[in-house]
Scaffold this active site. Sequence first.
Site, PDB file in Angstrom:
ATOM      1  N   SER A 126      44.986  30.689  -2.995  1.00 35.61           N
ATOM      2  CA  SER A 126      45.701  30.688  -1.663  1.00 35.61           C
ATOM      3  C   SER A 126      45.292  29.254  -1.078  1.00 35.61           C
ATOM      4  O   SER A 126      44.146  28.592  -1.593  1.00 35.61           O
ATOM      5  CB  SER A 126      44.676  31.605  -0.791  1.00 35.61           C
ATOM      6  OG  SER A 126      44.917  31.544   0.287  1.00 35.61           O
ATOM      7  N   TYR A 151      36.604  36.402   1.170  1.00 36.47           N
ATOM      8  CA  TYR A 151      37.910  36.320   0.420  1.00 36.47           C
ATOM      9  C   TYR A 151      38.177  35.075   0.122  1.00 36.47           C
ATOM     10  O   TYR A 151      38.645  34.931  -1.050  1.00 36.47           O
ATOM     11  CB  TYR A 151      39.053  36.972   1.619  1.00 36.47           C
ATOM     12  CG  TYR A 151      40.334  36.505   1.111  1.00 36.47           C
ATOM     13  CD1 TYR A 151      41.209  35.289   1.795  1.00 36.47           C
ATOM     14  CD2 TYR A 151      41.249  37.218   0.176  1.00 36.47           C
ATOM     15  CE1 TYR A 151      42.205  34.904   1.321  1.00 36.47           C
ATOM     16  CE2 TYR A 151      42.358  36.900  -0.403  1.00 36.47           C
ATOM     17  CZ  TYR A 151      42.980  35.521   0.254  1.00 36.47           C
ATOM     18  OH  TYR A 151      44.178  35.057  -0.205  1.00 36.47           O
ATOM     19  N   LYS A 155      38.820  33.425  -4.077  1.00 38.33           N
ATOM     20  CA  LYS A 155      39.984  32.527  -4.690  1.00 38.33           C
ATOM     21  C   LYS A 155      39.514  31.397  -5.217  1.00 38.33           C
ATOM     22  O   LYS A 155      39.688  30.771  -6.270  1.00 38.33           O
ATOM     23  CB  LYS A 155      41.121  32.321  -3.547  1.00 38.33           C
ATOM     24  CG  LYS A 155      41.773  33.370  -2.763  1.00 38.33           C
ATOM     25  CD  LYS A 155      42.423  34.221  -4.072  1.00 38.33           C
ATOM     26  CE  LYS A 155      43.232  35.457  -3.398  1.00 38.33           C
ATOM     27  NZ  LYS A 155      43.696  36.192  -4.483  1.00 38.33           N
TER      28      LYS A 155
HETATM   29  C1  WQD Z   1      48.465  32.488  11.292  1.00 40.83           C
HETATM   30  C2  WQD Z   1      48.398  31.840  12.761  1.00 40.83           C
HETATM   31  C3  WQD Z   1      46.573  32.448  13.804  1.00 40.83           C
HETATM   32  C4  WQD Z   1      47.864  36.597  14.208  1.00 40.83           C
HETATM   33  C5  WQD Z   1      45.530  34.377   6.328  1.00 40.83           C
HETATM   34  C6  WQD Z   1      44.636  34.033   5.096  1.00 40.83           C
HETATM   35  C7  WQD Z   1      45.350  33.332   3.934  1.00 40.83           C
HETATM   36  C8  WQD Z   1      46.608  34.182   3.979  1.00 40.83           C
HETATM   37  C9  WQD Z   1      47.550  34.490   5.116  1.00 40.83           C
HETATM   38  C10 WQD Z   1      46.369  36.065   2.181  1.00 40.83           C
HETATM   39  C11 WQD Z   1      47.054  31.480  12.938  1.00 40.83           C
HETATM   40  C12 WQD Z   1      47.959  33.008  14.588  1.00 40.83           C
HETATM   41  C13 WQD Z   1      47.787  35.466  14.010  1.00 40.83           C
HETATM   42  C14 WQD Z   1      47.960  36.977  15.799  1.00 40.83           C
HETATM   43  C15 WQD Z   1      48.293  34.783  16.301  1.00 40.83           C
HETATM   44  N1  WQD Z   1      45.916  35.516   3.498  1.00 40.83           N
HETATM   45  N2  WQD Z   1      48.002  34.481  14.855  1.00 40.83           N
HETATM   46  N3  WQD Z   1      48.149  35.800  16.710  1.00 40.83           N
HETATM   47  O1  WQD Z   1      45.019  32.985   8.915  1.00 40.83           O
HETATM   48  O2  WQD Z   1      46.666  31.124   8.475  1.00 40.83           O
HETATM   49  O3  WQD Z   1      46.151  32.893   6.728  1.00 40.83           O
HETATM   50  O4  WQD Z   1      46.786  34.979   6.076  1.00 40.83           O
HETATM   51  O5  WQD Z   1      46.401  35.530   1.127  1.00 40.83           O
HETATM   52  O6  WQD Z   1      44.550  33.422   3.105  1.00 40.83           O
HETATM   53  O7  WQD Z   1      43.934  33.102   5.728  1.00 40.83           O
HETATM   54  O8  WQD Z   1      47.548  33.763   8.640  1.00 40.83           O
HETATM   55  O9  WQD Z   1      49.166  35.051   9.796  1.00 40.83           O
HETATM   56  O10 WQD Z   1      46.685  35.423  10.235  1.00 40.83           O
HETATM   57  O11 WQD Z   1      47.833  33.246  11.125  1.00 40.83           O
HETATM   58  O12 WQD Z   1      48.235  33.779  17.071  1.00 40.83           O
HETATM   59  O13 WQD Z   1      48.118  38.153  16.272  1.00 40.83           O
HETATM   60  O14 WQD Z   1      48.832  32.740  13.777  1.00 40.83           O
HETATM   61  O15 WQD Z   1      45.540  32.242  14.889  1.00 40.83           O
HETATM   62  O16 WQD Z   1      47.064  30.152  13.740  1.00 40.83           O
HETATM   63  P1  WQD Z   1      46.348  32.598   8.396  1.00 40.83           P
HETATM   64  P2  WQD Z   1      47.655  34.548  10.031  1.00 40.83           P
END
Ligand code: WQD
Length: 339
Positions: A126, A151, A155
């Site tokens: 990741s 997590y 990785k």
């Molecule tokens: C993306 C953006 C949030 C939800 C994580 C893991 C990564 C992978 C993917 C497994 C961020 C914003 C989110 C919401 C929001 N996981 N957001 N409102 O955090 O980049 O990655 O998931 O493999 O390893 O770290 O993904 O989709 O959670 O967030 O504003 O209700 O969307 O702040 O900027 P992230 P995400």
Amino acid sequence: MKTVLVTGGLGFIGSHTVVELIGRGYRVVVADNLTNTRADVLDRIATITGTAPVWANVDLADPVACGALLAGHPELDGVIHFAAHKAVGESVQKPLAYYHNNFGSLVNLLRFVAERPRCGFIFSSSCTVYGQADTLPIREDAPVKPAESPYGNTKQVGEEILRDAARAHGLKAIALRYFNPIGAHPSAKIGELPLGVPQNLVPFLTQSAAGLRGALKVFGNDYPTRDGTCIRDYIHVVDVALAHIYALERLLAGKGEQPVEVFNLGTGTGSTVLEVIQAFERATGVKLAYEFAPRRPGDVVAAYADTERAARLLGWRAERSLDTAMADAWRWQQSLPKA
Ligand code: WQD
């Protein structure tokens, strides 16, 4: 006919990869104990491809169960290892469960592959290993930062376990560092199936648009970015699945330049949260209710991939647009029960 074991093959990225493998004539064995998916994904894969892969409901972190599964498949040409716990927030609450499951399954599988060096091994890594990278886009040789969560640690250490095993046993492996996989298969038969309240942006967004959740909360609009919201590299899950085919074929052809090769899987383009919302509205014609909320602890400001290495050595590039991903995600959401 080459045979591939896909662990976590009923999960989000796993199921899309199984569909592409079957489509290319591979015989697929799926190992999945349904901790984060449902058994009917198997039927859905069969509906899309016309073929139901062999499915073993196995806890891969159990050395006896994992060993028995692998002993039954000495013919394996490749292992694609998706099966892992992957919720960042949950990993902070349950670190030991994450270390047991993610390291236990990896070690059990590598014990098998170590005795069969011709069997290629692909590891789901990741972009989280980069933390907040100093330079964008992020290259594979960017420094790995201290993990922000157990997590992320699974990785980072997982890649180290891979390298140590490859050095000691001559196995060949590829680690794929996913950026943000989103979307669903165009058939709307498989897609992201978060059990419980989605932590990730796109499944929460589509559930909110479907009226299953309240307004989307945008976590922070005071970041130093073009519109104040965080930037990520959102890549269509079918593009991610196809990259696994290219990686497998590189391993089977013996083309690896090192025992373990690492590749970013991204589009190379960063999108802000607001741009994702705009893409959803543009692609679906559905207006999304959202509100700004405080920043989410642990979020990095921006992350998007340098994609040159994967293009040059895998011969793979992401082809699907953000709008296509949002349209496919919406079609998948509409196919799900309204409750
Ligand atoms: C993306 C953006 C949030 C939800 C994580 C893991 C990564 C992978 C993917 C497994 C961020 C914003 C989110 C919401 C929001 N996981 N957001 N409102 O955090 O980049 O990655 O998931 O493999 O390893 O770290 O993904 O989709 O959670 O967030 O504003 O209700 O969307 O702040 O900027 P992230 P995400």
